[in-house]
Enzyme design. Sequence first.
Site, PDB file in Angstrom:
ATOM      1  N   GLU A 114      -1.364   1.363  -7.318  1.00  0.00           N
ATOM      2  CA  GLU A 114      -2.321   1.726  -6.258  1.00  0.00           C
ATOM      3  C   GLU A 114      -3.128   2.976  -6.576  1.00  0.00           C
ATOM      4  O   GLU A 114      -4.317   3.048  -6.258  1.00  0.00           O
ATOM      5  CB  GLU A 114      -1.597   1.903  -4.918  1.00  0.00           C
ATOM      6  CG  GLU A 114      -1.251   0.603  -4.215  1.00  0.00           C
ATOM      7  CD  GLU A 114      -0.048  -0.116  -4.805  1.00  0.00           C
ATOM      8  OE1 GLU A 114       0.687   0.508  -5.595  1.00  0.00           O
ATOM      9  OE2 GLU A 114       0.155  -1.304  -4.491  1.00  0.00           O
ATOM     10  N   HIS A 132       5.319  -2.503   6.366  1.00  0.00           N
ATOM     11  CA  HIS A 132       4.166  -3.396   6.453  1.00  0.00           C
ATOM     12  C   HIS A 132       3.497  -3.329   7.822  1.00  0.00           C
ATOM     13  O   HIS A 132       2.572  -4.085   8.081  1.00  0.00           O
ATOM     14  CB  HIS A 132       4.573  -4.844   6.194  1.00  0.00           C
ATOM     15  CG  HIS A 132       4.891  -5.148   4.764  1.00  0.00           C
ATOM     16  ND1 HIS A 132       5.966  -4.613   4.114  1.00  0.00           N
ATOM     17  CD2 HIS A 132       4.256  -5.931   3.857  1.00  0.00           C
ATOM     18  CE1 HIS A 132       5.998  -5.060   2.870  1.00  0.00           C
ATOM     19  NE2 HIS A 132       4.966  -5.859   2.682  1.00  0.00           N
TER      20      HIS A 132
END
Lengths: 361, 326
Positions: free
Chosen positions: B60, B129
């Site tokens: 990322e 999440h």
Amino acid sequence: MEQKELNPIPIYQYLDAEGEVIERLPGWTEDKDILLGYYRHMVLGRQADAKAVALQRTGQMGTYPSCLGQEAISTVTCALMKKEDVLVPYYRDHPGLMVRGIPLSDILLYWGGDERGSSGDHWGKDFPNCVPIATQACHAAGVAAALKIRQDSGIAVCALGDGATSKGDFLEALNLAGAWQLPVVFVINNNQWAISVPRRIQSGAPTLAQKGVSAGLPSYQVDGNDVIALHEVINEAIDRARSGKGATVIEAISYRLGDHTTADDASRYRSSDELQQAWGKEPIKRLRTFLHHRGYWDEQQEQALIKEVSLQIEQEVQTYLNTPLPPVKDLFDYHYANMPSALKQQKQEAELRAAGGQSHE
Amino acid sequence: MSKITMVEAVNLALDHAMESDPDVVMLGEDIGVNGGVFRATQGLKDKYGFKRVMDTPLAETLIAGISIGMAAQGLKPVAEIQFMGFIFPTMEQLICHAARMRNRTRGRLSCPMVLRAPFGGGIHAPEHHSESTEALLAHIPGLRVVIPSSPVRAYGLLRSAINEPDPVIFLEPKRIYRASKQEVDHKTPLLPLDKCFTLKQGQDVTLVSWGASVKETMEAASTLEQHGVSAEVIDVATIKPLDMETILTSVQKTGRCVIVHEACKSFGAGAEIAASLAEQALTFLKAPVERVTGFDTIMPYYRMEDHYLPSPDDIMKAALKTLSFH
Ligand SMILES: Cc1ncc(C[n+]2csc(CCOP(=O)(O)OP(=O)(O)O)c2C)c(N)n1
């Protein structure tokens, strides 16, 4: 069983510490202008560096990281780049920036605390200095990807320190450069220290260059105080990138002769013996001796160069010192291309405050 | 014209942006062949090829970092972070570089990139999440943080985000990715960033929200309507920079305000709105500003997430509380 030391990486060197030739010289060294060009830039880099430290010591500039001892790496790297290539530098690349056509006054302006030091057109698409260690390695990979996608002719060159090779950003960038065959060259300035942390504590890997091997990249070590070796290795890496053959990792071994920055005192963590030894290997004297031996350089030329360089530096320093402060509105004007209205209000408030008016009732 | 869901509207916006500007490129994990885990990039690799729709390694920091490098070269990268829970490795790149590239070079280089990420709770996802950490990003000068709440707004805002010459964090509330359908096509207008949208006019109380919570807020407003309370509903849409003008104008009319968000209560974007109301609309307020938010706890695993997310009932009660204040 004794563990064998693992050094899978070749080290390139042509001149020893005394400037004696220890390897058959490449043909281009017959062209004395290239060597003299390197020498002049390195001398300029060193004098300018000393001046910058002096400006900081006399309260005329902010904290500054000296490049003393590693002038060769930055000089040769940038001299071999073309204008359309993109430099993603690290904070000791002052000599290289000057080779790229950045005036010393810009460098002083930046370290003197003024964003305009990274703004002029002469910067082209080169990146400004990067403070968070190793983050620029990803930018370089992105630049290289963009050049490839747009089929532009340039390449990206990324400089960083030995400490930076410990950071994920560096490894992520190498990994991508390998997977995507990017036109980028990573030049590690291994100056043996990351502030007070020595190279051996930074990594258990016998070389830093071999980190490139895991990414599938050709990776080399080179004596970073030997301009001939640097030229050979970097030139080949740049050629490789330019001809679409992908990225290279170069570990240039040098030594940080100064403190980490003007806010540091290196005597707290390293011995004067070690420093003394390192002075014996530094790049400028080494090249000067070689040039003398070859009959390319003499004391008279040296004196003339010193004079010329100090004049140039003096002018740049004056330009820096004479640069007026930017207006307060500059704090606001460059955050967004389209300034949000909330920021417009704060801008008015700041201008009022600067003018001595009441901003808060 | 066909009716599509919000995630399809995201896909259409990406498609149209790539069609209209060859400098728009996309990158992220699984966005190519797989079309993204939510299918937001479905079909785009086939249409535009791997050179413009790039599957990256799983990294990322790198995704954000190379986007900066690309953007500084004049491309317009639209990067996907698979879930906002994995956006944290990008923060250094966003804060230290993307957000300040224009300023630190006085406009010589800039960062016209978009970083997209699905976020928020309510889809029974695993740990990490479901959080709403938009306020972390909204605090950073130089960034824009945009959150759509419907297919039409997802399309119009994402197209504008891609056109924007500065970095935009585009957070997609995944709970409503497929919650409703609207007509969206080439003629759907681009929407302005930095602007709130008034979804419903009202006289008695202003309900302010964004993202998935707009759904519950609208439900609360219609229940209130049945009780004879006329609520004005504002979708903030761009939480940074914040369009306080629209919110102020509304609160000056209604005198009451309830702010609704999924994120934790303290130091959230709701606190910013409430503080601005205190600064600029105190004399118009007939009751203290109410906040209906998630708690200052870790977002619970999914068995308990309904206890965390604000419900229409919570919102309605808060509105009635402001109405009964004397
Ligand atoms: C991410 C990050 N952590 C810490 C620092 C503070 N810091 C500045 S320079 C430095 C050492 C870097 O060493 P190296 O990469 O070897 O480069 P050198 O300074 O030796 O040239 C550190 C720790 C920083 N700038 N960025």
